[in-house]
Structure formats: structure tokens, C-alpha cells
Design a protein around this motif. Structure first.
Motif, PDB file in Angstrom:
ATOM      1  N   GLY A 141      10.153   5.608  -0.860  1.00 56.26           N
ATOM      2  CA  GLY A 141      10.655   6.091  -2.247  1.00 56.26           C
ATOM      3  C   GLY A 141       9.563   5.506  -3.316  1.00 56.26           C
ATOM      4  N   ALA A 142       9.479   4.048  -3.311  1.00 57.38           N
ATOM      5  CA  ALA A 142       8.730   3.555  -4.586  1.00 57.38           C
ATOM      6  C   ALA A 142       7.330   4.103  -4.378  1.00 57.38           C
ATOM      7  N   GLY A 143       6.856   4.353  -3.164  1.00 56.59           N
ATOM      8  CA  GLY A 143       5.464   4.799  -3.341  1.00 56.59           C
ATOM      9  C   GLY A 143       5.449   5.998  -3.949  1.00 56.59           C
ATOM     10  N   THR A 144       6.164   6.994  -3.512  1.00 55.39           N
ATOM     11  CA  THR A 144       6.451   8.238  -4.112  1.00 55.39           C
ATOM     12  C   THR A 144       6.228   8.286  -5.652  1.00 55.39           C
ATOM     13  N   ILE A 145       7.386   7.374  -6.016  1.00 50.35           N
ATOM     14  CA  ILE A 145       7.588   7.253  -7.512  1.00 50.35           C
ATOM     15  C   ILE A 145       6.130   6.974  -8.134  1.00 50.35           C
ATOM     16  N   VAL A 146       5.583   5.764  -7.482  1.00 50.49           N
ATOM     17  CA  VAL A 146       4.280   5.377  -8.187  1.00 50.49           C
ATOM     18  C   VAL A 146       3.260   6.494  -8.150  1.00 50.49           C
ATOM     19  N   TYR A 147       3.269   7.138  -7.176  1.00 51.29           N
ATOM     20  CA  TYR A 147       2.250   8.320  -7.196  1.00 51.29           C
ATOM     21  C   TYR A 147       2.699   9.495  -8.202  1.00 51.29           C
ATOM     22  N   MET A 148       3.892   9.818  -8.348  1.00 48.76           N
ATOM     23  CA  MET A 148       4.421  10.570  -9.435  1.00 48.76           C
ATOM     24  C   MET A 148       4.095  10.155 -11.157  1.00 48.76           C
ATOM     25  N   VAL A 149       4.399   8.967 -11.227  1.00 42.57           N
ATOM     26  CA  VAL A 149       3.917   8.304 -12.357  1.00 42.57           C
ATOM     27  C   VAL A 149       2.376   8.145 -12.509  1.00 42.57           C
ATOM     28  N   LEU A 150       1.568   8.110 -11.630  1.00 44.63           N
ATOM     29  CA  LEU A 150       0.110   8.108 -11.950  1.00 44.63           C
ATOM     30  C   LEU A 150      -0.178   9.545 -12.093  1.00 44.63           C
ATOM     31  N   VAL A 151       0.188  10.555 -11.411  1.00 46.16           N
ATOM     32  CA  VAL A 151      -0.252  11.915 -11.687  1.00 46.16           C
ATOM     33  C   VAL A 151       0.232  12.612 -12.830  1.00 46.16           C
ATOM     34  N   GLN A 152       1.362  12.043 -13.140  1.00 43.36           N
ATOM     35  CA  GLN A 152       1.974  12.919 -14.459  1.00 43.36           C
ATOM     36  C   GLN A 152       1.602  12.135 -15.721  1.00 43.36           C
ATOM     37  N   PHE A 153       1.270  10.885 -15.710  1.00 42.07           N
ATOM     38  CA  PHE A 153       1.089   9.960 -16.868  1.00 42.07           C
ATOM     39  C   PHE A 153      -0.356   9.315 -16.860  1.00 42.07           C
ATOM     40  N   VAL A 154      -0.638   8.815 -16.158  1.00 41.56           N
ATOM     41  CA  VAL A 154      -2.220   8.104 -16.081  1.00 41.56           C
ATOM     42  C   VAL A 154      -3.472   9.005 -15.770  1.00 41.56           C
ATOM     43  N   PHE A 155      -3.386   9.615 -14.665  1.00 42.44           N
ATOM     44  CA  PHE A 155      -4.580  10.667 -14.356  1.00 42.44           C
ATOM     45  C   PHE A 155      -4.114  11.984 -14.565  1.00 42.44           C
ATOM     46  N   ILE A 156      -4.013  12.422 -15.640  1.00 39.31           N
ATOM     47  CA  ILE A 156      -3.753  13.740 -16.053  1.00 39.31           C
ATOM     48  C   ILE A 156      -4.719  14.789 -15.887  1.00 39.31           C
TER      49      ILE A 156
END
Lengths: 150, 110
Positions: free
Chosen positions: B95-110
Motif C-alpha cells: 500500500g505505502a509503496g504504491t502511494i509513494v509511486y503514485m505521488v512520484l509519477v503524479q507530482f514529482v516526475f511529471i
């Protein structure tokens, strides 16, 4: 994903008679894990025990998939990256197997063969070559693996 | 990509067929007789190799040559590894790994 063709469950389902077709039909990962790690309590009929584990897990799958489908239809949010959940699942299983200190060589063989085949055959054609490579290497190294107790 | 009902039905039918074949085949090939040592051996090692293959399969589309050079995947997997070694809780790690990935692809590495 169906790598259940192990002797474990061929043995476990021996002598299950008329239950056997449904037990095979309904065999999902979760049922497999439970059946591999538990035995029926004393006085409980083994066939019914296996049957209800399979039936309940089967039912949970159907029910929760339906709920998921409905929720996905009603709720909308930016799901970009949500598919990483599958990667995360496999990574967690991989780490779990790695931590058990056993069978690290087959794990390395799996990753190495797949990465090599991905580099050679490209992302749309590497699965079958990877499987052949893995099977070949596991087969030729059987004696060594067995003698090392892997 | 929108699928027509026929395409949807055909996909479900093929997946069903594939699942049923892989599930029943071992029992048809190896009926109630004494166990085969080669199959026993494969049963003891293949699950480990198969998970390795699945991890590579999930990462097959990662492009290391172009931005973001697989950084979201590498970061999220490192996070999962640390969390899993620390807490050993599969649901938490996933769960936490997926959230981290989603934050990364949606807000950090756009």
C-alpha cells in the motif's frame, strides 16, 4: 502466474474423489497458500475442509471484484501509477522469499534470465524465451541444486 | 481504448480458457500415481524463479535511457524494500509503496 504445478498440491488433492474437479477449478493463490500451510483440525473431514477453504476464497474473489468494479465506476480520482500495486506485490513476495535464506539461486536465475531475454527480445516478446531459459538452466543445474539442498 | 462488448467477451473467454487449462493440466498429466522426482524438483524451485520473472515483467516498460530514467520505480522499490525489512507487513509495504509511486509519477516526475 499459475505456478501451482507442484507436487505439494498434486499430493494434497489425492483421494479427494468427487470434490476434486471443483477443488482444481477453484484453486486460486490464496487457497493454495492456505492448503499448503494447514491441516484440518482433528475430527474434521479433510475433503469438506478443502472444499470450504476453496469455496470461501472463491466467493471472496467474486464479491470483492464486484465491489471493486462498482467503486471504480462511481469513484473517480487520478489513478496514474495505481498499476504499480502489482509490481509492489511481486517485489514484496520476492523480498519475502529472499529473506527466507533459501532458494536464492532460483530467484537469481529467474531475474537474470528474464532481464537478459528482455534486453535481447524486447518487451513484447521476452516472456516465452525467458521461461525456456529458466527451465533449461534449472534442469541442467538440478544435480547441483539438489545436492546443495536448494 | 474502448472495447466493444464482443472484444470484452472474447478477452474474458480466452483468459478463462487459459486459466482452466493451466489449472487442470498438471492433474491430467500426472494422475494419482507416485510422484515424479523431476516435477517435485521443479515445484520446489520454479516458484522462486517465476516471481523473479514477474518482477522483471512488471518493469519491462521502464526506459533507463530517457527521463525519468526509471527513477520513480527505483525509488518506490527501494522504499518498499526498506519498509518490508523494517516492518515485515506485506499489506503495509504494498500500500505505502504504491502511494509513494503514485505521488512520484503524479507530482514529482511529471
Amino acid at each position: 502466474m499459475d505456478c501451482y504445478c507442484t507436487d505439494i498440491h498434486l499430493d494434497k488433492y489425492r483421494g479427494t474423489g468427487k470434490f476434486k474437479p471443483y477443488l482444481i477449478f477453484g484453486l486460486c493463490d490464496e487457497t493454495f497458500s492456505i492448503i499448503c500451510s494447514t491441516n484440518p483440525p482433528e475430527g474434521v473431514n479433510r475433503n469438506w475442509f478443502l472444499f470450504f477453504i476453496t469455496l470461501l476464497n472463491h466467493g471472496y474473489w467474486v464479491l470483492v471484484s464486484a465491489i471493486g468494479g462498482l467503486l471504480g465506476y462511481m469513484v473517480s480520482f487520478n489513478t496514474k501509477g495505481l498499476d504499480f500495486v502489482l509490481t509492489a506485490l511481486f517485489v514484496v513476495i520476492f523480498i519475502g522469499q529472499w529473506q527466507s535464506q533459501e532458494k536464492r539461486k532460483p530467484a537469481i536465475i529467474g531475474v537474470a534470465c528474464s532481464a537478459l531475454c528482455l534486453a535481447i527480445f524486447g518487451q513484447s516478446n521476452f516472456i516465452i524465451p525467458s521461461m525456456i531459459a529458466i527451465l533449461t538452466i534449472l534442469t541442467v543445474s538440478r544435480k547441483r541444486m539438489t545436492s546443495e539442498g536448494v | 481504448m474502448a472495447l466493444t462488448p464482443t472484444q470484452t467477451f472474447a478477452i474474458i473467454a480466452m483468459v478463462t480458457l487459459g486459466t482452466v487449462i493451466t489449472r487442470f493440466l498438471p492433474f491430467i498429466l500426472f494422475p494419482d500415481k507416485k510422484s515424479n522426482p523431476y516435477i517435485t524438483y521443479l515445484g520446489s524451485v520454479l516458484p522462486y524463479s517465476a516471481i523473479g520473472l514477474l518482477v522483471v515483467y512488471c518493469l519491462k516498460s521502464v526506459n533507463l535511457m530517457n527521463s525519468p530514467f526509471g527513477l520513480p520505480e527505483a525509488s518506490a522499490i527501494s522504499f518498499i524494500a526498506v519498509l518490508h525489512y523494517w516492518k515485515s507487513n506485506a499489506l503495509l509495504s504494498i500500500g505505502a509503496g504504491t502511494i509513494v509511486y503514485m505521488v512520484l509519477v503524479q507530482f514529482v516526475f511529471i
